[in-house]
Write a protein that holds these residues in place. Structure first.
Motif, PDB file in Angstrom:
ATOM      1  N   ARG A  52      39.177  50.172  41.723  1.00  0.00           N
ATOM      2  CA  ARG A  52      37.892  51.045  40.955  1.00  0.00           C
ATOM      3  C   ARG A  52      36.535  50.922  41.264  1.00  0.00           C
ATOM      4  NH1 ARG A  52      37.300  51.285  35.914  1.00  0.00           N
ATOM      5  NH2 ARG A  52      35.795  49.645  35.631  1.00  0.00           N
ATOM      6  N   ASP A  53      36.033  49.459  41.225  1.00  0.00           N
ATOM      7  CA  ASP A  53      34.817  48.951  41.226  1.00  0.00           C
ATOM      8  C   ASP A  53      34.591  48.071  43.090  1.00  0.00           C
ATOM      9  OD1 ASP A  53      34.271  49.326  39.015  1.00  0.00           O
ATOM     10  OD2 ASP A  53      33.662  47.013  38.160  1.00  0.00           O
ATOM     11  N   ALA A  54      36.163  48.165  43.326  1.00  0.00           N
ATOM     12  CA  ALA A  54      36.087  47.638  45.097  1.00  0.00           C
ATOM     13  C   ALA A  54      35.312  48.942  45.707  1.00  0.00           C
ATOM     14  CB  ALA A  54      36.592  46.799  44.961  1.00  0.00           C
ATOM     15  N   GLY A  55      36.069  50.064  45.291  1.00  0.00           N
ATOM     16  CA  GLY A  55      35.977  51.415  46.316  1.00  0.00           C
ATOM     17  C   GLY A  55      36.494  51.149  47.513  1.00  0.00           C
ATOM     18  N   ILE A  56      37.174  50.473  47.395  1.00  0.00           N
ATOM     19  CA  ILE A  56      38.206  50.586  49.052  1.00  0.00           C
ATOM     20  C   ILE A  56      39.107  51.494  48.687  1.00  0.00           C
ATOM     21  CG2 ILE A  56      39.871  49.160  50.608  1.00  0.00           C
ATOM     22  CD1 ILE A  56      37.467  46.875  49.372  1.00  0.00           C
ATOM     23  N   SER A  57      39.777  52.585  50.378  1.00  0.00           N
ATOM     24  CA  SER A  57      40.666  53.352  49.864  1.00  0.00           C
ATOM     25  C   SER A  57      42.150  52.743  49.720  1.00  0.00           C
ATOM     26  CB  SER A  57      40.236  54.197  51.182  1.00  0.00           C
ATOM     27  OG  SER A  57      40.615  53.909  52.019  1.00  0.00           O
ATOM     28  N   ARG A  58      42.101  52.365  50.692  1.00  0.00           N
ATOM     29  CA  ARG A  58      43.326  51.562  50.245  1.00  0.00           C
ATOM     30  C   ARG A  58      44.000  50.900  49.517  1.00  0.00           C
ATOM     31  NH1 ARG A  58      47.366  49.175  56.341  1.00  0.00           N
ATOM     32  NH2 ARG A  58      48.530  48.342  54.805  1.00  0.00           N
ATOM     33  N   VAL A  59      44.802  50.418  48.478  1.00  0.00           N
ATOM     34  CA  VAL A  59      44.909  49.302  47.461  1.00  0.00           C
ATOM     35  C   VAL A  59      46.437  48.825  47.815  1.00  0.00           C
ATOM     36  CG1 VAL A  59      44.624  48.203  45.542  1.00  0.00           C
ATOM     37  CG2 VAL A  59      43.223  49.609  45.938  1.00  0.00           C
ATOM     38  N   VAL A  60      47.053  47.406  48.188  1.00  0.00           N
ATOM     39  CA  VAL A  60      47.722  46.845  48.475  1.00  0.00           C
ATOM     40  C   VAL A  60      47.844  45.788  47.028  1.00  0.00           C
ATOM     41  CG1 VAL A  60      49.041  45.200  50.024  1.00  0.00           C
ATOM     42  CG2 VAL A  60      47.625  46.903  50.545  1.00  0.00           C
ATOM     43  N   LEU A  61      49.161  46.464  46.350  1.00  0.00           N
ATOM     44  CA  LEU A  61      49.368  45.285  45.287  1.00  0.00           C
ATOM     45  C   LEU A  61      50.335  44.467  45.042  1.00  0.00           C
ATOM     46  CD1 LEU A  61      48.822  44.993  41.917  1.00  0.00           C
ATOM     47  CD2 LEU A  61      50.702  46.601  41.940  1.00  0.00           C
ATOM     48  N   SER A  62      50.038  43.037  45.414  1.00  0.00           N
ATOM     49  CA  SER A  62      50.686  41.779  45.966  1.00  0.00           C
ATOM     50  C   SER A  62      51.630  41.417  44.365  1.00  0.00           C
ATOM     51  CB  SER A  62      49.945  41.152  46.641  1.00  0.00           C
ATOM     52  OG  SER A  62      51.352  39.813  47.000  1.00  0.00           O
TER      53      SER A  62
ATOM     54  N   LEU B 254      55.032  46.041  37.701  1.00  0.00           N
ATOM     55  CA  LEU B 254      54.060  46.078  38.994  1.00  0.00           C
ATOM     56  C   LEU B 254      54.809  47.440  40.189  1.00  0.00           C
ATOM     57  CD1 LEU B 254      53.585  42.331  40.410  1.00  0.00           C
ATOM     58  CD2 LEU B 254      51.945  43.813  39.380  1.00  0.00           C
ATOM     59  N   PRO B 255      55.941  47.522  40.038  1.00  0.00           N
ATOM     60  CA  PRO B 255      56.063  49.096  40.704  1.00  0.00           C
ATOM     61  C   PRO B 255      55.745  50.268  40.231  1.00  0.00           C
ATOM     62  CG  PRO B 255      57.587  47.236  40.563  1.00  0.00           C
ATOM     63  CD  PRO B 255      57.051  47.101  39.584  1.00  0.00           C
ATOM     64  N   ALA B 256      55.983  50.546  39.237  1.00  0.00           N
ATOM     65  CA  ALA B 256      55.034  51.282  38.571  1.00  0.00           C
ATOM     66  C   ALA B 256      53.704  51.464  38.175  1.00  0.00           C
ATOM     67  CB  ALA B 256      55.226  51.419  36.241  1.00  0.00           C
ATOM     68  N   LEU B 257      52.807  50.314  37.853  1.00  0.00           N
ATOM     69  CA  LEU B 257      51.727  50.209  38.356  1.00  0.00           C
ATOM     70  C   LEU B 257      51.002  50.947  39.942  1.00  0.00           C
ATOM     71  CD1 LEU B 257      48.965  49.655  37.504  1.00  0.00           C
ATOM     72  CD2 LEU B 257      49.112  47.458  38.160  1.00  0.00           C
ATOM     73  N   ALA B 258      52.171  50.330  41.184  1.00  0.00           N
ATOM     74  CA  ALA B 258      51.523  50.688  41.890  1.00  0.00           C
ATOM     75  C   ALA B 258      51.919  52.632  42.598  1.00  0.00           C
ATOM     76  CB  ALA B 258      52.377  50.385  43.163  1.00  0.00           C
TER      77      ALA B 258
ATOM     78  N   GLU C  57      48.983  54.301  40.196  1.00  0.00           N
ATOM     79  CA  GLU C  57      47.590  54.373  41.331  1.00  0.00           C
ATOM     80  C   GLU C  57      47.353  54.839  42.795  1.00  0.00           C
ATOM     81  OE1 GLU C  57      45.213  53.727  39.221  1.00  0.00           O
ATOM     82  OE2 GLU C  57      46.036  53.704  36.851  1.00  0.00           O
ATOM     83  N   GLY C  58      49.075  54.726  42.914  1.00  0.00           N
ATOM     84  CA  GLY C  58      49.097  55.357  44.723  1.00  0.00           C
ATOM     85  C   GLY C  58      48.862  54.062  45.388  1.00  0.00           C
ATOM     86  N   TRP C  59      49.295  53.197  44.441  1.00  0.00           N
ATOM     87  CA  TRP C  59      48.933  52.272  45.475  1.00  0.00           C
ATOM     88  C   TRP C  59      50.189  51.601  46.191  1.00  0.00           C
ATOM     89  CZ3 TRP C  59      46.412  49.055  40.406  1.00  0.00           C
ATOM     90  CH2 TRP C  59      45.507  48.719  40.714  1.00  0.00           C
ATOM     91  N   GLN C  60      49.983  50.278  46.764  1.00  0.00           N
ATOM     92  CA  GLN C  60      50.852  49.979  48.210  1.00  0.00           C
ATOM     93  C   GLN C  60      51.374  48.110  47.668  1.00  0.00           C
ATOM     94  OE1 GLN C  60      50.272  49.230  52.403  1.00  0.00           O
ATOM     95  NE2 GLN C  60      51.826  48.299  52.126  1.00  0.00           N
ATOM     96  N   LEU C  61      52.652  48.611  46.692  1.00  0.00           N
ATOM     97  CA  LEU C  61      53.241  47.867  46.980  1.00  0.00           C
ATOM     98  C   LEU C  61      53.822  46.734  47.445  1.00  0.00           C
ATOM     99  CD1 LEU C  61      54.112  45.990  44.109  1.00  0.00           C
ATOM    100  CD2 LEU C  61      56.294  47.109  43.391  1.00  0.00           C
ATOM    101  N   VAL C  62      53.716  45.865  47.641  1.00  0.00           N
ATOM    102  CA  VAL C  62      53.945  44.367  48.708  1.00  0.00           C
ATOM    103  C   VAL C  62      54.947  42.968  48.118  1.00  0.00           C
ATOM    104  CG1 VAL C  62      52.479  45.180  50.976  1.00  0.00           C
ATOM    105  CG2 VAL C  62      52.493  42.662  49.090  1.00  0.00           C
ATOM    106  N   ASP C  63      55.823  42.684  48.322  1.00  0.00           N
ATOM    107  CA  ASP C  63      56.924  41.518  47.929  1.00  0.00           C
ATOM    108  C   ASP C  63      56.436  40.750  48.944  1.00  0.00           C
ATOM    109  OD1 ASP C  63      57.746  39.845  46.431  1.00  0.00           O
ATOM    110  OD2 ASP C  63      59.689  41.153  46.311  1.00  0.00           O
ATOM    111  N   PRO C  64      55.442  39.745  49.413  1.00  0.00           N
ATOM    112  CA  PRO C  64      55.935  37.965  50.306  1.00  0.00           C
ATOM    113  C   PRO C  64      56.698  37.664  49.567  1.00  0.00           C
ATOM    114  CG  PRO C  64      54.012  38.620  49.143  1.00  0.00           C
ATOM    115  CD  PRO C  64      54.557  39.921  48.122  1.00  0.00           C
TER     116      PRO C  64
ATOM    117  N   LEU D  17      50.993  45.043  56.055  1.00  0.00           N
ATOM    118  CA  LEU D  17      49.717  45.262  56.244  1.00  0.00           C
ATOM    119  C   LEU D  17      49.195  46.388  57.529  1.00  0.00           C
ATOM    120  CD1 LEU D  17      47.099  42.193  55.674  1.00  0.00           C
ATOM    121  CD2 LEU D  17      47.760  44.721  53.935  1.00  0.00           C
ATOM    122  N   VAL D  18      50.719  46.002  58.377  1.00  0.00           N
ATOM    123  CA  VAL D  18      49.895  46.397  60.214  1.00  0.00           C
ATOM    124  C   VAL D  18      51.192  47.598  59.579  1.00  0.00           C
ATOM    125  CG1 VAL D  18      49.453  44.252  60.876  1.00  0.00           C
ATOM    126  CG2 VAL D  18      51.462  44.684  60.897  1.00  0.00           C
TER     127      VAL D  18
END
Length: 211
Positions: free
Chosen positions: A128-138, A157-161, A164-171, A209-210
């Motif tokens: 919220r504070d960062a204010g960046i529209s696309r959030v990627v949660l790792s 983490l999947p439920a959180l993502a 919030e409408g975030w992209q979840l990744v597992d690198p 990301l891409v």
């Protein structure tokens, strides 16, 4: 620069393990602000200012079309520390605009016994504070001494993502074994990834990301 000289520089870059000359700095279309701890900061001279070290996964993500701007990442930081750091950047009007916010956070919360719900609240506030529209949660990386706790954290983490409408990744898939520990050769201390592991994390994140 002559074509032959340019090609030689590219070859030398690959041989030395450095980022290619034709890198994100010259062909970027996707800027990234990352928030994390020692896994992200690693040996970076000044991660926050975008001065990356080759022990950081961000070094390997910083390839065209991705440009790693740095962000906020410090060894030992919990999600509460990260929230304070990002909030200070916003208050000081030094928060940098980016296309993507990457959150790789929670390892130190696990170590400190912070409840997941509390860490999740901090992550929401950071976004919220960062204010960046696309959030990627790792997901967070393995930690051999608390492997079960790391697995439990990542499992939530999947439920959180989704909420919030975030992209979840597992690198982390290439650096851990089936029990949530580091795979052989991927850590020297059971906590931090080796350079090889950092490269695998960074390359996987780049692909996500891409995509």
């Amino acid at each position: 620069m002559r074509r032959a000289a340019w090609a030689l520089l590219l070859v030398l870059a690959c041989l030395t393990g450095c980022r290619p000359v034709d890198s994100a700095s010259t062909n970027a279309t996707l800027s990234v602000f990352a928030v994390g701890d020692s896994i992200t900061e690693a040996d970076s001279p000044d991660f926050d200012d975008g001065d990356l070290g080759s022990g950081s996964w961000a070094w390997y993500t910083d390839q065209a079309p991705v440009l790693m701007l740095g962000g906020w990442a410090h060894a030992g930081a919990t999600t509460a520390d990260m929230l304070l750091g990002v909030s200070e950047l916003v208050a000081e009007s030094t928060m940098r605009h980016a296309d993507v916010l990457v959150l790789m956070a929670g390892s130190n919360d696990v170590d400190a016994g912070v409840p997941f719900a509390e860490a999740a609240d901090h992550l929401r506030a950071i976004a919220r504070d960062a204010g960046i529209s696309r959030v990627v949660l790792s997901t967070i990386p393995p930690e051999d001494a608390v492997a079960a706790d790391v697995q439990a954290f990542n499992a939530q983490l999947p439920a959180l993502a989704r909420s919030e409408g975030w992209q979840l990744v597992d690198p982390m898939t290439q650096i851990r074994d089936g029990g949530g520990h580091y795979a052989p050769g991927m850590t020297d201390d059971g906590v931090h990834p080796t350079v090889r592991a950092a490269r695998l994390i960074g390359q996987a994140l780049h692909r996500d990301l891409v995509r």
